[in-house]
Enzyme design. Structure first.
Site, short mmCIF file in Angstrom:
data_model
loop_
_atom_site.label_atom_id
_atom_site.label_comp_id
_atom_site.label_asym_id
_atom_site.label_seq_id
_atom_site.Cartn_x
_atom_site.Cartn_y
_atom_site.Cartn_z
N ASP A 92 -5.41 -1.69 -6.44
CA ASP A 92 -5.87 -0.39 -7.25
C ASP A 92 -5.59 -0.15 -8.63
OD1 ASP A 92 -2.91 -0.02 -7.29
OD2 ASP A 92 -3.12 1.00 -5.24
N PHE A 112 -3.25 0.75 5.01
CA PHE A 112 -4.07 -0.15 5.83
C PHE A 112 -3.67 0.01 7.14
CE2 PHE A 112 -4.20 -2.28 1.73
CZ PHE A 112 -5.66 -2.47 1.69
N ALA A 125 0.80 -1.24 0.11
CA ALA A 125 0.13 0.01 0.03
C ALA A 125 0.84 1.46 0.01
CB ALA A 125 -0.78 -0.04 1.23
N ASP A 158 10.82 7.90 1.33
CA ASP A 158 9.48 7.75 0.63
C ASP A 158 9.75 7.28 -0.95
OD1 ASP A 158 7.53 9.03 -1.54
OD2 ASP A 158 6.90 9.98 0.34
N CYS A 165 -18.20 -13.17 -10.68
CA CYS A 165 -19.21 -14.09 -10.11
C CYS A 165 -18.88 -15.53 -9.90
CB CYS A 165 -20.28 -14.21 -11.45
SG CYS A 165 -21.70 -15.62 -10.79
N CYS A 168 -25.26 -11.23 -10.95
CA CYS A 168 -24.57 -11.53 -12.32
C CYS A 168 -26.15 -12.20 -13.18
CB CYS A 168 -23.80 -12.61 -12.02
SG CYS A 168 -23.22 -13.56 -13.71
N HIS A 207 -3.51 -9.70 -4.41
CA HIS A 207 -4.68 -9.86 -3.68
C HIS A 207 -5.70 -9.42 -4.81
CE1 HIS A 207 -2.46 -9.25 0.20
NE2 HIS A 207 -2.37 -10.42 -0.09
N CYS A 246 -26.55 -14.94 -14.22
CA CYS A 246 -26.51 -16.33 -14.01
C CYS A 246 -27.56 -16.34 -12.65
CB CYS A 246 -25.32 -17.08 -13.78
SG CYS A 246 -24.44 -17.02 -12.43
P1 OAD Z 1 0.32 -1.57 5.25
O1 OAD Z 1 -0.68 -0.44 5.46
O2 OAD Z 1 0.36 -2.78 6.20
O3 OAD Z 1 1.97 -1.06 5.29
C1 OAD Z 1 2.15 0.08 4.13
C2 OAD Z 1 3.63 0.45 4.62
O4 OAD Z 1 3.91 1.52 3.69
C3 OAD Z 1 3.77 0.92 6.08
O5 OAD Z 1 4.71 0.31 6.75
C4 OAD Z 1 4.32 2.66 5.70
O6 OAD Z 1 5.06 2.87 6.52
C5 OAD Z 1 4.56 2.40 4.26
N1 OAD Z 1 4.50 3.75 3.45
C6 OAD Z 1 3.22 4.69 3.50
N2 OAD Z 1 3.70 5.50 2.72
C7 OAD Z 1 5.05 5.33 2.14
C8 OAD Z 1 5.51 6.46 1.19
N3 OAD Z 1 5.27 7.30 0.63
N4 OAD Z 1 6.94 5.66 1.03
C9 OAD Z 1 7.50 4.47 1.58
N5 OAD Z 1 6.78 3.98 2.38
C10 OAD Z 1 5.57 4.09 2.85
O7 OAD Z 1 0.12 -1.96 3.51
P2 OAD Z 1 0.38 -3.58 3.11
O8 OAD Z 1 1.77 -3.89 3.69
O9 OAD Z 1 0.39 -3.52 1.69
O10 OAD Z 1 -4.87 -7.19 2.26
O11 OAD Z 1 -0.51 -4.39 3.68
C11 OAD Z 1 -0.66 -5.84 3.32
C12 OAD Z 1 -2.23 -6.37 3.29
O12 OAD Z 1 -2.74 -6.25 4.58
C13 OAD Z 1 -3.02 -5.48 2.21
O13 OAD Z 1 -3.05 -6.03 0.96
C14 OAD Z 1 -4.35 -5.82 2.65
C15 OAD Z 1 -4.07 -5.63 4.35
O14 OAD Z 1 -5.01 -6.54 5.22
C16 OAD Z 1 -5.85 -7.37 1.79
O15 OAD Z 1 -6.76 -6.64 1.99
C17 OAD Z 1 -6.24 -8.97 1.72
#
Ligand code: OAD
Length: 253
Positions: free
Chosen positions: A103, A33, A22, A239, A132, A157, A124, A159
């Protein structure tokens, strides 16, 4: 410096893999998240389980529309970090992007750069599509989200099956073939870059460890520390929109 060393490793490598979360989309305005104001501060993961989708599809869809409104509010576009990865792919420096994001911004960045040389695995799924579960039909989500927002809940859907956002819900397995390819790419990688992910949930937690070996350079680019930092070769607590365009520039120099 570190970036020169990383760029040298990338030039030498057969297989460079980028693994994103994310954090790479945060500069595009998509919320993360975890962390400050993260999505899971406003919602409960239990609202979005596969069990709930089956038990209470109307309730699931009502909450899902709200989640999508919060996550994908208005227009959002690839940022310089997505663009730098797409450019590295176009230049032959990147074999695959594995993303946890739904996204679709890596797809947009690849389209804009006119290349699809790089393998893209959306682990994901993609929240812009619906599927569906009954007949397997997969289609653009927008008309379905509009129908649902107008009160047609849960949207179905032709169906008769209830559409599901084409994403992996909690309590649902990642598609076996996709996760196997992701693991194989991680193992095969000579350079593995984990970008914008907290690396706390599976498979994010284990992919960098699968990649790690004496011959592989593991790099982490993330604003916060992660549980994998200690086993990584290079950690940038910066960043993504700073580090990745700079890396691309060094590779081009
Ligand atoms: P997280 O929200 O857990 O982590 C995002 C990380 O990005 C954080 O550690 C922030 O410090 C870092 N961050 C934010 N902005 C930044 C920037 N501009 N530059 C560098 N780092 C930055 O997101 P994910 O690790 O993607 O799953 O989360 C994994 C999964 O948990 C998601 O895909 C989702 C969630 O539950 C599902 O929905 C199935």
């Amino acid at each position: 410096d570190d970036l020169e060393r990383l760029a040298a490793d990338i030039r030498r490598a057969d297989t460079v893999v980028a693994f994103t979360g994310a954090g790479i989309s945060a500069p595009s305005g998509v919320p993360t998240f975890r962390g400050d104001d993260g999505v899971w501060e406003h919602f409960d993961e239990g609202q979005f389980t596969y069990g709930r989708f089956q038990r209470d599809p109307a309730g699931f869809w009502t909450d899902r529309l709200e989640l999508q409104r919060v996550m994908f509010d208005g227009e959002f576009e690839p940022n310089p970090a997505h663009e730098a990865l797409a450019a590295m792919g176009a230049d032959g420096h990147l074999k695959a992007i594995l993303t946890q994001n739904t996204d679709g911004l890596h797809v947009d960045a690849a389209d804009a750069s006119g290349t699809n040389e790089t393998t893209l695995l959306e682990l994901h799924g993609n929240a812009r599509r619906v599927r569906c579960p009954d007949c397997g039909r997969c289609t653009d989500g927008d008309p379905v989200f509009e129908r649902a927002a107008d009160g047609d809940i849960p949207p179905t859907c032709e169906c008769g099956g209830v559409y599901k956002p084409d994403v992996v819900l909690f309590g649902e397995q990642l598609p076996g073939a996709v996760i196997q390819r992701a693991r194989a790419l991680a193992r095969e990688s000579d350079v593995f870059l984990a970008i914008g992910s907290s690396l706390v949930v599976e498979p994010a937690a284990s992919l960098p460890r699968l990649a790690a070996s004496p011959e592989t350079t593991v790099g982490i680019i993330n604003l916060e520390s992660t549980p994998v930092d200690s086993t990584a070769d290079i950690v940038y607590r910066e960043d993504v929109t700073t580090v990745l365009p700079r890396l691309r520039d060094v590779l081009e120099a």
